[in-house]
Scaffold this motif. Structure first.
Motif, short mmCIF file in Angstrom:
data_model
loop_
_atom_site.label_atom_id
_atom_site.label_comp_id
_atom_site.label_asym_id
_atom_site.label_seq_id
_atom_site.Cartn_x
_atom_site.Cartn_y
_atom_site.Cartn_z
N SER A 187 0.81 -18.11 53.27
CA SER A 187 -0.24 -17.11 52.95
C SER A 187 -1.67 -17.63 52.97
N LEU A 188 -1.98 -18.75 52.67
CA LEU A 188 -3.53 -19.22 52.60
C LEU A 188 -3.13 -20.71 52.85
N SER A 189 -4.20 -21.40 53.32
CA SER A 189 -4.11 -22.92 53.58
C SER A 189 -5.50 -23.39 53.34
N VAL A 190 -5.25 -24.59 52.48
CA VAL A 190 -6.47 -25.14 52.11
C VAL A 190 -6.28 -26.72 52.32
N VAL A 223 7.11 -14.08 58.63
CA VAL A 223 5.90 -13.64 58.43
C VAL A 223 5.45 -14.08 57.15
N PRO A 224 4.37 -14.53 56.64
CA PRO A 224 4.06 -14.98 55.34
C PRO A 224 3.77 -13.84 54.43
N ILE A 225 4.29 -13.90 53.29
CA ILE A 225 3.93 -12.71 52.16
C ILE A 225 2.47 -12.81 52.15
N PRO A 226 1.88 -11.50 52.00
CA PRO A 226 0.44 -11.30 51.73
C PRO A 226 0.08 -11.77 50.35
N LEU A 227 -0.99 -12.41 50.15
CA LEU A 227 -1.38 -12.98 48.88
C LEU A 227 -2.68 -12.06 48.51
N ASN A 228 -2.57 -11.69 47.12
CA ASN A 228 -3.75 -11.02 46.41
C ASN A 228 -3.89 -11.65 45.18
N ILE A 229 -4.91 -12.63 45.15
CA ILE A 229 -4.98 -13.34 44.12
C ILE A 229 -5.20 -12.90 42.90
N GLN A 278 6.96 -10.10 38.71
CA GLN A 278 7.67 -9.60 40.23
C GLN A 278 7.19 -11.00 41.39
N PRO A 279 7.60 -10.94 42.42
CA PRO A 279 7.64 -12.16 43.36
C PRO A 279 6.01 -12.29 43.59
N HIS A 280 5.79 -11.12 43.92
CA HIS A 280 4.16 -11.08 44.49
C HIS A 280 3.16 -11.75 43.43
N ASN A 325 11.51 -16.79 51.51
CA ASN A 325 12.92 -16.43 50.88
C ASN A 325 12.93 -15.94 49.87
N ALA A 326 11.56 -16.19 48.88
CA ALA A 326 11.67 -15.40 47.44
C ALA A 326 10.56 -14.44 47.50
N ASN A 327 10.31 -13.94 48.58
CA ASN A 327 9.31 -12.94 48.71
C ASN A 327 8.10 -13.06 47.90
N MET A 328 7.57 -14.51 47.94
CA MET A 328 6.35 -14.81 47.09
C MET A 328 5.29 -15.28 48.30
#
Length: 202
Positions: free
Chosen positions: A185-188, A2-8, A145-147, A164-167
């Protein structure tokens, strides 16, 4: 996976894959696999390491190196590369490259394409992707932090390394349908689109 959530808004650093992410690459991996007798679903670097005889391992790695160096001489920066990197620098983001390329080919491509980032990590320094070691090392270096670190790439190994890096991860699709796109988390489509996303939501 499951992808790590992205908050830009949380992102303080953007790290990139190199080939077909920042610069072009024309390596014929199918032909290289055939030359190495590497099964389709096996990693090429792992296969090269698996030869019992040292001379065979050395020969396999030399063949890979030759392909990389030849490819490096013809690399060009991809659309949006310099605009995005300039924006990140101007806005005080940390930037880096984590690539499975060797150091020599990486330096050649970065220099030839006039790419400037803070850190370039090749496969000699840490275990290659999908290992998270290089990404984790950069986060530690920058005391993040990874996020807070976004990893950008074009292939499954990039998404796996980030996870694997929690990023969080960003997949560059180049307008193609990718079977692993749901793991990002994001595709462009291209780097210009990533810049627009950062400017809009950052």
């Amino acid at each position: 996976m499951v992808p790590i959530p992205l908050n830009i808004k949380n992102i303080k650093a953007v790290v990139f894959d190199l080939d077909n992410t920042l610069v072009s690459s024309k390596i014929n991996f199918q032909g290289l696999r055939e030359q190495l007798n590497c099964p389709v679903h096996q990693d090429i670097l792992t296969h090269a390491d698996s030869f019992v005889e040292a001379a065979d391992r050395e020969s396999a790695h030399k063949l890979i190196l030759d392909h990389e160096l030849s490819d490096a001489e013809n690399a060009v920066s991809l659309s949006g590369c310099h605009t995005l990197l300039t924006y990140l620098e101007d806005n005080h983001f940390h930037t880096g490259i984590v690539t499975r390329n060797c150091a020599e080919a990486s330096k050649c491509k970065v220099d030839h394409c006039n790419i400037t980032v803070e850190e370039v990590i090749s496969r000699e320094q840490y275990a290659p992707k999908p290992s998270p070691e290089a990404l984790t090392a950069l986060a530690d270096l920058w005391q993040l932090q990874p996020h807070q670190v976004l990893y950008v790439g074009d292939y499954l190994y990039d998404l796996e390394a980030a996870n694997n890096a929690n990023m969080p991860s960003c997949l560059i699709t180049h307008g193609e349908v990718k079977p692993f796109e749901n793991l990002a988390s994001l595709s462009v489509n291209q780097l210009d689109d990533l810049l627009s996303y950062i400017q809009r939501y950052g």
